[in-house]
Design an enzyme around this catalytic site. Sequence first.
Site, PDB file in Angstrom:
ATOM      1  N   CYS A   1      -1.599   4.889  -5.673  1.00  0.00           N
ATOM      2  CA  CYS A   1      -2.394   4.037  -4.800  1.00  0.00           C
ATOM      3  C   CYS A   1      -2.402   2.681  -5.477  1.00  0.00           C
ATOM      4  O   CYS A   1      -2.578   2.596  -6.703  1.00  0.00           O
ATOM      5  CB  CYS A   1      -3.811   4.577  -4.629  1.00  0.00           C
ATOM      6  SG  CYS A   1      -4.861   3.482  -3.660  1.00  0.00           S
TER       7      CYS A   1
ATOM      8  N   THR B   1       0.854  -1.179   0.000  1.00  0.00           N
ATOM      9  CA  THR B   1       0.000   0.000   0.000  1.00  0.00           C
ATOM     10  C   THR B   1       0.891   1.230   0.000  1.00  0.00           C
ATOM     11  O   THR B   1       1.952   1.221   0.627  1.00  0.00           O
ATOM     12  CB  THR B   1      -0.908   0.040   1.255  1.00  0.00           C
ATOM     13  OG1 THR B   1      -1.376   1.373   1.486  1.00  0.00           O
ATOM     14  CG2 THR B   1      -0.171  -0.422   2.498  1.00  0.00           C
TER      15      THR B   1
END
Length: 232
Positions: A199, A86
């Site tokens: 992202c 992430t």
Amino acid sequence: MTTQRTIGLLGGMSWESTVPYYQQINQTVRARLGGLHSARILLHSVDFQEIASLQSQGDWDEAGRRLAAIARQLEQGGADLLVLCTNTMHKVADAITAAVQIPLLHIADPTASAIKAAGMSQIGLLGTRFTMEQDFYRARLALHGITALVPEAEDRDTVHDIIYQELCQGQIKPASRETYLRIIDKLAAQGAQGIILGCTEIGLLIGPQDIELPLFDTTRLHAVAAAEKALE
């Protein structure tokens, strides 16, 4: 006998983007070693609802403690290096690295290397609101001499909402792709030489076939870098 290190994946943030991590790492190892070779991986997949709640509450200290505890478990289980699947949670990267003896491969570093290799220094950044607005990610890029341009406030909200309300839930909508492309066009007009898909879910929505500007998909770059590190 082939020697490769074991990769500890801190995943599930969201699991939708952890799947391509697992796939890309294994594909890279197989391409390098051939035959039936695959990567040595330990995966701890979190319940992302709990992490997302801590994000929205601004309780980054607790989030850092939880991920640091997981990192220690992976280290104790035999991981030789850590990969946090992430971008946003690299805000607590320092808490993770302080908790273990093994290295954490920071997602912004292979991304920056690819940008520099392409001869670029000014880049558009799409990601969660946390990644676009806070300093932890852009400052890491700046260490590599890269300036990150982010969308205007309303567009940041839109990018953020599509990530959490759609992409993290496996919803890929053509209308949202068009929205992202319009926002990318604005960044290009501001001087962005390329775009960071900052992202890990955005690569599910936008690909090189959708846009003329160079794209830097952090999921793919991070996963390939992890596989190569494991094979060193």
